[in-house]
Design an enzyme around this catalytic site. Sequence first.
Site, PDB file in Angstrom:
ATOM      1  N   ASN A 121       0.871  -1.184   0.000  1.00 19.56           N
ATOM      2  CA  ASN A 121       0.000   0.000   0.000  1.00 19.56           C
ATOM      3  C   ASN A 121       0.905   1.230   0.000  1.00 19.56           C
ATOM      4  OD1 ASN A 121      -1.848   1.998   0.371  1.00 19.56           O
ATOM      5  ND2 ASN A 121      -2.399   1.439   2.466  1.00 19.56           N
ATOM      6  N   TRP A 122       1.022   1.852  -1.170  1.00 22.85           N
ATOM      7  CA  TRP A 122       1.923   3.011  -1.280  1.00 22.85           C
ATOM      8  C   TRP A 122       1.306   4.273  -0.690  1.00 22.85           C
ATOM      9  CZ3 TRP A 122       4.117   2.624  -7.003  1.00 22.85           C
ATOM     10  CH2 TRP A 122       5.020   1.550  -7.062  1.00 22.85           C
ATOM     11  N   LYS A 123       0.029   4.241  -0.372  1.00 21.92           N
ATOM     12  CA  LYS A 123      -0.661   5.436   0.146  1.00 21.92           C
ATOM     13  C   LYS A 123      -0.402   6.627  -0.795  1.00 21.92           C
ATOM     14  CE  LYS A 123      -0.042   3.477   4.681  1.00 21.92           C
ATOM     15  NZ  LYS A 123      -0.183   3.625   6.097  1.00 21.92           N
ATOM     16  N   GLU A 150      -7.214   4.607   7.481  1.00 16.58           N
ATOM     17  CA  GLU A 150      -7.010   6.032   7.174  1.00 16.58           C
ATOM     18  C   GLU A 150      -8.221   6.594   6.444  1.00 16.58           C
ATOM     19  OE1 GLU A 150      -3.179   5.565   5.308  1.00 16.58           O
ATOM     20  OE2 GLU A 150      -2.332   5.009   7.239  1.00 16.58           O
ATOM     21  N   GLY A 201       1.918   2.168  10.694  1.00 22.66           N
ATOM     22  CA  GLY A 201       2.863   3.279  10.547  1.00 22.66           C
ATOM     23  C   GLY A 201       3.531   3.697  11.838  1.00 22.66           C
ATOM     24  N   GLY A 261       2.610  -1.129   4.407  1.00 23.14           N
ATOM     25  CA  GLY A 261       2.731   0.278   4.049  1.00 23.14           C
ATOM     26  C   GLY A 261       4.191   0.676   3.926  1.00 23.14           C
ATOM     27  N   GLY A 262       4.759   1.157   5.020  1.00 24.46           N
ATOM     28  CA  GLY A 262       6.113   1.720   5.027  1.00 24.46           C
ATOM     29  C   GLY A 262       7.144   0.849   4.322  1.00 24.46           C
TER      30      GLY A 262
HETATM   31  C1  PEP Z   1      -1.051   0.058   5.926  1.00 23.09           C
HETATM   32  O1  PEP Z   1      -1.072   1.216   5.566  1.00 23.09           O
HETATM   33  O2  PEP Z   1      -1.962  -0.702   5.561  1.00 23.09           O
HETATM   34  C2  PEP Z   1       0.036  -0.393   6.772  1.00 23.09           C
HETATM   35  C3  PEP Z   1      -0.044  -1.569   7.301  1.00 23.09           C
HETATM   36  O3  PEP Z   1       1.094   0.480   6.959  1.00 23.09           O
HETATM   37  P1  PEP Z   1       2.491   0.160   7.720  1.00 23.09           P
HETATM   38  O4  PEP Z   1       3.011  -1.147   7.162  1.00 23.09           O
HETATM   39  O5  PEP Z   1       3.361   1.309   7.416  1.00 23.09           O
HETATM   40  O6  PEP Z   1       2.166   0.020   9.181  1.00 23.09           O
END
Ligand code: PEP
Length: 244
Positions: A7-9, A95, A167, A227-228
């Site tokens: 998930n690049w957001k 989010e 995050g 995500g990250g």
């Molecule tokens: C996400 O945004 O779905 C997520 C799990 O982010 P992160 O891995 O950065 O916690």
Amino acid sequence: MRCVVANWKMNLASGEAKSFCEDLLVHMGPEPESEVGIAPPYTLLHLVSSLVRTKGLRVFGQNGHAEAKGAFTGEISMPQLRDAGCSGVILGHSERRQFFGETDAALAKKIKAAWQWDLLPLLCIGESLAQRDADQTLAVLGQQLSILAETGPGPLWVAYEPVWAIGTGRRAEAAQVLEAHAFIRAELNRLLPETGSQVPILYGGSVTPESFPELLGIPEVAGGLVGGASLDPGKFAELVKQAG
Ligand code: PEP
């Protein structure tokens, strides 16, 4: 079947996305056994899709509207996602729920719209820290899953993402993941008696190559929504390798 989704957001521009995909394909080697997906921002969907779909990777939208078209400035529809090369769509990310007022009622409609346009919904659920501290975790998960009584069965992936772990670098402990995933499986079986046992349940929340192997060893953890760590092609390729 294991699943790993990036998930690049709201990150990366076209040059970065192109070199990410090229690096990823080199790092990943031959086609992975697991299902691998990338959810880029909308402006990068065409590009990412053209680079990775022939390699068997899925492309996901990060959200999609329930209506197919109309006066919804700033939104994107399921047929538009499909047209841009998506085969899936993330729905109900915390989010979206937290900052954009996404409701369970809207999500039920979005899941049905995704099916109508042949997109695989990846439904995200998870409790906030206050809800966990108040011992409401399972009640919250049950409530968020209850929309499946309305949608009925269809192709579906679910991601358990404790909001406090997203995050933050604070991954949920194995016992917490075990309890949540077992509960989600039981609810899926109850709500979708014919298909619930087949729905993969991903874990999301500060997944890294250091933590993923342990998570994958937990019963009912079918993979990760990342995500990250998914912004680094080397790290993401490592997660894909770990998933097998
Ligand atoms: C996400 O945004 O779905 C997520 C799990 O982010 P992160 O891995 O950065 O916690």
